[in-house]
Design an enzyme around this catalytic site. Structure first.
Site, PDB file in Angstrom:
ATOM      1  N   ARG A   1       0.813  -1.220   0.000  1.00  0.00           N
ATOM      2  CA  ARG A   1       0.000   0.000   0.000  1.00  0.00           C
ATOM      3  C   ARG A   1       0.844   1.265   0.000  1.00  0.00           C
ATOM      4  O   ARG A   1       0.360   2.333  -0.380  1.00  0.00           O
ATOM      5  CB  ARG A   1      -1.002  -0.032   1.157  1.00  0.00           C
TER       6      ARG A   1
ATOM      7  N   GLU B   1       6.383 -10.219  14.722  1.00  0.00           N
ATOM      8  CA  GLU B   1       5.908 -10.738  16.002  1.00  0.00           C
ATOM      9  C   GLU B   1       6.129 -12.246  16.085  1.00  0.00           C
ATOM     10  O   GLU B   1       6.557 -12.767  17.105  1.00  0.00           O
ATOM     11  CB  GLU B   1       4.422 -10.396  16.162  1.00  0.00           C
TER      12      GLU B   1
END
Length: 171
Positions: free
Chosen positions: A59, A96
């Site tokens: 994006r 993560e």
């Protein structure tokens, strides 16, 4: 800014339970909001020497291309491995749960080029920290990292190796 904030749609439990996803596609699809977003961000850099915009997959390509057009610069793409056709340099960074890798053409910039890194969202900061390292390794100077939105509670700004960070909207 509230008008732009209100155009962004919240999607609960996406991409997984407990996450509230900020869906910017509604802002991108609304011509007035999209133009206002680009104008507000680009205005920060008018009159500055900016040689390139760096768009971060995927994006960030949208915001980056619009900013490059508005500022009269080119756009350099930072992509996932195997997507760029010429010689690249890579940076692997922690997520993560695991790692990811980004790459940029090794000849993306001339020494001393001044660039703005553009992406849609600043969350944990891991992606943009990796991009910043790639840009510096290629010999360019980051003027600022520009985001449409920032999730402040994730403290991504603190992970970035620079203090020049701008977010149009903060959540």
């Amino acid at each position: 800014m509230e008008d732009l904030r209100n155009v962004i749609r919240d999607i609960p439990d996406f991409p997984k339970k407990g996450i509230v996803f900020k869906d910017i596609t509604t802002l991108l699809a609304d011509a007035k909001s999209f133009h206002r977003m680009v104008d507000l961000i680009a205005h920060r850099y008018i009159g500055q020497k900016i040689d390139q915009i760096v768009g971060v997959e995927a994006r960030g390509f949208i915001l980056g291309a619009a900013l490059a057009y508005k500022l009269g610069t080119g756009i350099t793409l930072v992509r996932k491995p195997g997507k760029l056709p010429y010689k690249t340099i890579q940076k692997t960074y922690q997520l993560e749960y695991g790692t990811d890798t980004l790459e940029i053409h090794s000849d993306a910039f001339k020494p001393g080029d001044r660039v703005v890194v553009a992406d849609d969202l600043l969350a944990t900061g891991g992606t943009v920290a990796a991009v910043a390292e790639l840009v510096k390794e290629c010999g360019a100077e980051i003027v600022e990292c520009a985001f449409l939105a920032e999730l402040e509670f994730l403290k991504g700004r603190e992970r970035l190796p620079l203090d020049r960070v701008f977010s149009l909207l903060k959540f």
